[in-house]
Structures are given as structure tokens and as C-alpha cells.
Design a protein around this motif. Structure first.
Motif, PDB file in Angstrom:
ATOM      1  N   HIS A   2       0.814  -1.215   0.000  1.00  0.00           N
ATOM      2  CA  HIS A   2       0.000   0.000   0.000  1.00  0.00           C
ATOM      3  C   HIS A   2       0.852   1.270   0.000  1.00  0.00           C
ATOM      4  O   HIS A   2       0.633   2.180  -0.810  1.00  0.00           O
ATOM      5  CB  HIS A   2      -0.928  -0.004   1.211  1.00  0.00           C
ATOM      6  CG  HIS A   2      -1.807   1.207   1.281  1.00  0.00           C
ATOM      7  ND1 HIS A   2      -2.822   1.448   0.379  1.00  0.00           N
ATOM      8  CD2 HIS A   2      -1.816   2.261   2.148  1.00  0.00           C
ATOM      9  CE1 HIS A   2      -3.419   2.587   0.682  1.00  0.00           C
ATOM     10  NE2 HIS A   2      -2.844   3.101   1.762  1.00  0.00           N
ATOM     11  N   HIS A   3       1.819   1.366   0.885  1.00  0.00           N
ATOM     12  CA  HIS A   3       2.593   2.598   1.030  1.00  0.00           C
ATOM     13  C   HIS A   3       3.823   2.642   0.129  1.00  0.00           C
ATOM     14  O   HIS A   3       4.048   3.629  -0.571  1.00  0.00           O
ATOM     15  CB  HIS A   3       3.034   2.773   2.495  1.00  0.00           C
ATOM     16  CG  HIS A   3       1.901   2.965   3.441  1.00  0.00           C
ATOM     17  ND1 HIS A   3       1.781   2.269   4.612  1.00  0.00           N
ATOM     18  CD2 HIS A   3       0.812   3.777   3.376  1.00  0.00           C
ATOM     19  CE1 HIS A   3       0.690   2.638   5.255  1.00  0.00           C
ATOM     20  NE2 HIS A   3       0.076   3.555   4.521  1.00  0.00           N
ATOM     21  N   VAL A   4       4.630   1.580   0.171  1.00  0.00           N
ATOM     22  CA  VAL A   4       5.936   1.623  -0.500  1.00  0.00           C
ATOM     23  C   VAL A   4       5.775   1.521  -2.017  1.00  0.00           C
ATOM     24  O   VAL A   4       6.242   2.385  -2.775  1.00  0.00           O
ATOM     25  CB  VAL A   4       6.844   0.492   0.032  1.00  0.00           C
ATOM     26  CG1 VAL A   4       8.183   0.506  -0.692  1.00  0.00           C
ATOM     27  CG2 VAL A   4       7.059   0.662   1.530  1.00  0.00           C
ATOM     28  N   LEU A   5       5.113   0.462  -2.496  1.00  0.00           N
ATOM     29  CA  LEU A   5       4.963   0.266  -3.937  1.00  0.00           C
ATOM     30  C   LEU A   5       3.755   0.989  -4.509  1.00  0.00           C
ATOM     31  O   LEU A   5       3.765   1.376  -5.688  1.00  0.00           O
ATOM     32  CB  LEU A   5       4.843  -1.241  -4.248  1.00  0.00           C
ATOM     33  CG  LEU A   5       6.046  -2.104  -3.879  1.00  0.00           C
ATOM     34  CD1 LEU A   5       5.757  -3.573  -4.171  1.00  0.00           C
ATOM     35  CD2 LEU A   5       7.297  -1.651  -4.615  1.00  0.00           C
ATOM     36  N   GLY A   6       2.740   1.217  -3.702  1.00  0.00           N
ATOM     37  CA  GLY A   6       1.520   1.825  -4.217  1.00  0.00           C
ATOM     38  C   GLY A   6       1.544   3.328  -4.287  1.00  0.00           C
ATOM     39  O   GLY A   6       0.796   3.921  -5.071  1.00  0.00           O
ATOM     40  N   MET A   7       2.361   4.006  -3.493  1.00  0.00           N
ATOM     41  CA  MET A   7       2.370   5.470  -3.438  1.00  0.00           C
ATOM     42  C   MET A   7       3.638   6.091  -3.993  1.00  0.00           C
ATOM     43  O   MET A   7       3.810   7.314  -3.885  1.00  0.00           O
ATOM     44  CB  MET A   7       2.180   5.930  -1.982  1.00  0.00           C
ATOM     45  CG  MET A   7       0.844   5.581  -1.383  1.00  0.00           C
ATOM     46  SD  MET A   7       0.648   6.280   0.274  1.00  0.00           S
ATOM     47  CE  MET A   7      -1.031   5.788   0.638  1.00  0.00           C
TER      48      MET A   7
END
Length: 448
Positions: A268-273
Motif C-alpha cells: 500500500h505505502h511503499v509500492l503503491g504510493m
């Protein structure tokens, strides 16, 4: 000359007074006993502290001290870390036992980790701690691709455990896992039955731990055992193999001071944003910690700390030289132990007759309180801890035995010392009063 005589007159009077104080009988013998007991306690503390199972440790009582210390001792290592949380990114892996699939278990998603490592491979990262367990008995989709990526990257280590080195494993080791076996290091934690994790073992059954692997790869140093059971650093300094790890209070917190999430979720945070270029810039110069920060937590003296952070802070302690013997602290403890033993066995000490139960309770509570205060002060000043159980039990036993011996000893009639002959001035007035026993001198042999 007159001025010099007037200045030296008080000194001469003090010398005459001290000359009439009788020597304490058996002082050399008691001093030898005190020095011997102090040395035995220090030696016992070193070897007991290096045991693989820290049964004598008592670090759980440092929780309040750590909370107070955190107000003025900030976590200076936090900007160096880039933590990646894999707890929300899972996949099913087949459990294999003796060639048969016995079921499926949830493991970290190999493809998500692979995507992240491919981006990190193009960044100028400092080191990667991959706290992901790769077991011989599990077969997850993407294992071969992930293992090939790990084998192609420098400055990376993944966690292994003692049971994985067992030759009688119920499933053969996959060939793709053998290709990265040299990148693995041991990540087992020792805990007491009451305090949880307390100390970190750098050489685990003769194998490198994760912290020691970083110490070797990044700092070019190592720890090796000696023939007499001790351990030395690569620079020749005497050190410990099991060491208390000081954690900042923030290591047990998942939310930062500004409300930010300390451990970013992988998908969610590292690869998604982040785009690959943005993520690559964020990883430059960072120590990347990849692990399950939500579920893989261990009870410590400041609360539950993720196992990946324990590995990191154990390496930072090695960098600071915290595993090496602090000789100034050892000298201080040696002097403190020696003076304490002398105070216990001194003939000037007063022991009143009382019940044996009360003697034991007072001695145990008193020395436990003394060493609790001493341990707290040492932790606040140096960030180190020592095993208080050994000196507390030693001094409690000495106090009990000395009290029983002193109260049951038959009282003999004291022989008063011969009073000194006072000097008189030419006018006939007494210039120096007769010597009186100091108020702190209580033994009947010397004072009537």
C-alpha cells in the motif's frame, strides 16, 4: 619560620591523635577476603552473562528508567532506517513433509518482495536486512525468482534459525535455496521465563548472527571465542557474546510523534504510493529493514519490539563498541564490591540480636534496593546493564552469616586501652586534651 610552625601545628596535632588510635586487628585478612569476593563476582558476572540462556538477567526492571531516559536521549538512528512492513502482503505456501503436501500456510508475498528488491538493486542503499523466514518445508510461488534476485544483490542478509540447520529436516532443501544459503545469518532470540527478550547473542552456536554479519560486512570487524571461554573483538579487546541491548522508547511504537506510520506497508505505502524513481531516491544511503513489524514482536523491558529492529539495534551497539568490556565501569564495581564486603565483615559494624527470618528479609530487601538504584544509575549514565542477582545474593548471604556469628558470639570483658599521657604547657595548663574514641568507632575492644 614562625608562620610555618603555626601552619604545621594542626597537622602535628592530627598526627598525634591518629597515632593513639589502635590498629584494627585482622585488617589485611579482611581486605584479602573483600578483594577476593569482588573479583569472584566480576568473573561470575562475565561468564554468567555469556550463557546462551540468560537465566540470571533482570533487565525487566529498567522499563521506567528507559521511559525517563527517552525524554532527553533521542533516537538518532531513526533517519538512517527505511522500514518495510510485509504483514499485509501474504500468500499461501505449501507445507511439505517427507514428500507430501500436508496443508497451506500464509507467508510473505514473494512477488511483492521481488518487485521491491528489483527497485532497491538500482539504488545506492547501505544494507538490507531481509527478516523473512525461508523454510525447507515451505514451497511458495515465486521462491526461485526471489532467491535468484537475492543472490545477485550485494550487502543483503536474510534471517535463519537454529532448527533450519538440522540434518533430519522432514523435507529436502530446495536447490534454489542452497544458492543463497551463504547470505543467511542466525536470528534467534533468547528469553527468560519472566522477562522475555533481554540480551542478544552475537555468535549463536558458533554461527554468525544477523547483527554480527552487518558488523563484519559494513564495519570489517568480528568477534571470536578464546580458549578459556571468553570472547574478543577483532582489535583484541575483551568483549561479551551476550549483551544487553538498549532500545529507544520509539522502537516499541508503530506511530511516530507527528502521527506518521513508522513502518510502511509494502504493497500500500511503499509500492503503491511511489514511482520506481521516487522509491529509488528514498532508498539511497538507507539501511533497509524488511519484515513483519506487526506480528513478529518480542517482549522487552520497554514493551513489544519488532524482531527486525532488535537485529538493527544489536548491530548499532556493535558499532558503538558497547559489547566491549567497559574497564572504568568494572573498576567502579570492583571498588564498590570491595568496600561493601569490608563494611559487612568489619568489627566496627553493630549487629543486634533479632530473629533469623527478619535478618534474611532485611538483608535481601536492603541489598536488592541498593543494586536496583545502582543499576538504574549505571543505565542512565552509560546505557549498560549488569546482572544484579549475583552480587545481591552474595552480599545477602554474607550479611546473614555475619549477623548470626556476631549475635551468637560470647561477650568477653573488654580490656580498656591505656590512656595516652597528655602534654602540658610550661604554665601548667593542659594543652592537648586526652584522646577520645571517635563517634563512629563502636567496637567494645577499642572504646569503653
Amino acid at each position: 619560620m614562625g608562620i610555618n610552625r603555626r601552619l604545621l601545628r594542626p597537622v602535628a596535632g592530627l598526627r598525634r591523635r591518629l597515632r593513639h588510635i589502635p590498629a584494627m586487628p585482622g585488617l589485611r585478612r579482611r581486605l584479602a577476603i573483600a578483594v577476593g569476593v569482588a573479583l569472584l563476582i566480576l568473573v561470575a558476572d562475565y561468564f554468567a552473562g555469556n550463557l546462551s540462556f540468560p537465566i540470571f538477567d533482570s533487565s525487566a526492571d529498567l522499563g521506567l528508567q528507559a521511559f525517563i531516559k527517552d525524554f532527553y536521549d533521542s533516537d538518532s538512528d531513526r533517519p538512517e532506517i527505511y522500514s518495510v512492513n510485509t504483514s499485509h502482503d501474504t500468500a499461501l505456501a505449501a507445507a511439505i513433509e517427507y514428500g507430501d503436501t500436508t496443508g497451506y500456510v500464509a507467508v510473505s508475498d514473494r512477488f511483492r518482495i521481488l518487485d521491491f528488491l528489483r527497485i532497491a538493486a538500482r539504488a545506492d542503499y547501505r544494507y538490507i536486512i531481509l527478516d523473512i523466514r525461508f523454510e525447507d518445508t515451505l514451497r511458495a510461488p515465486g521462491d526461485s525468482l526471489l532467491f535468484a534476485q537475492i543472490a545477485s544483490m550485494p550487502r543483503i542478509v536474510f534471517s535463519r534459525h537454529r532448527e533450519e540447520a538440522d540434518d533430519d529436516a522432514p523435507a529436502p532443501r530446495p536447490e534454489c535455496l542452497d544458492a543463497i544459503s551463504g547470505r543467511g545469518a542466525f536470528a534467534d532470540f533468547r528469553s527468560t521465563w519472566t522477562d522475555g527478550f533481554s540480551r542478544y547473542e552475537f555468535l549463536q552456536d558458533g554461527n554468525e548472527s544477523v547483527a554480527l554479519r552487518l558488523y563484519s560486512d559494513v564495519d570489517g570487524r568480528s568477534i571470536s571465542p578464546t580458549w578459556w571461554g571468553g570472547y574478543v573483538d577483532s582489535d583484541g579487546s575483551l568483549c561479551r557474546n551476550m549483551q544487553f541491548i538498549p532500545f529507544p522508547k520509539s522502537s516499541s511504537e508503530s506511530i511516530g510523534e507527528m502521527g506518521e506510520i513508522r513502518h510502511r506497508y509494502l504493497g500500500h505505502h511503499v509500492l503503491g504510493m511511489n514511482t520506481p524513481d521516487e522509491l529509488r531516491q528514498q532508498l539511497d544511503g538507507k539501511v533497509i529493514l524488511i519484515g513483519n513489524f506487526d506480528d513478529d514482536r518480542h517482549d522487552t523491558y520497554i514493551g513489544d519490539v519488532p524482531g527486525t529492529l532488535i537485529q538493527y539495534y544489536a548491530w548499532k551497539l556493535l558499532q558503538r563498541g558497547g559489547h566491549k568490556i567497559n574497564w572504568w565501569l568494572q573498576i567502579f564495581l570492583f571498588v564498590f564490591y570491595t568496600l561493601s564486603v569490608l563494611a559487612i565483615i568489619s568489627p566496627c559494624a553493630v549487629y543486634r540480636p533479632q530473629r533469623l527470618f527478619m535478618v534474611i528479609v532485611k538483608a535481601l530487601v536492603g541489598w536488592s534496593l541498593v543494586f536496583f538504584i545502582l543499576k538504574s544509575l549505571i543505565y542512565w549514565l552509560t546505557g549498560q546493564s549488569f546482572i544484579t542477582l549475583i552480587p545481591a545474593l552474595t552480599f545477602t548471604t554474607l550479611t546473614i552469616l555475619t549477623t548470626i556469628s556476631a549475635t551468637r558470639r560470647p561477650q568477653s570483658t573488654p580490656v580498656p586501652p591505656r590512656p595516652p599521657v597528655p602534654r602540658r604547657s610550661p604554665s601548667g595548663a593542659q594543652k592537648h586534651p586526652p584522646h577520645k574514641c571517635p563517634s563512629f568507632w563502636r567496637h567494645p575492644t577499642f572504646c569503653k
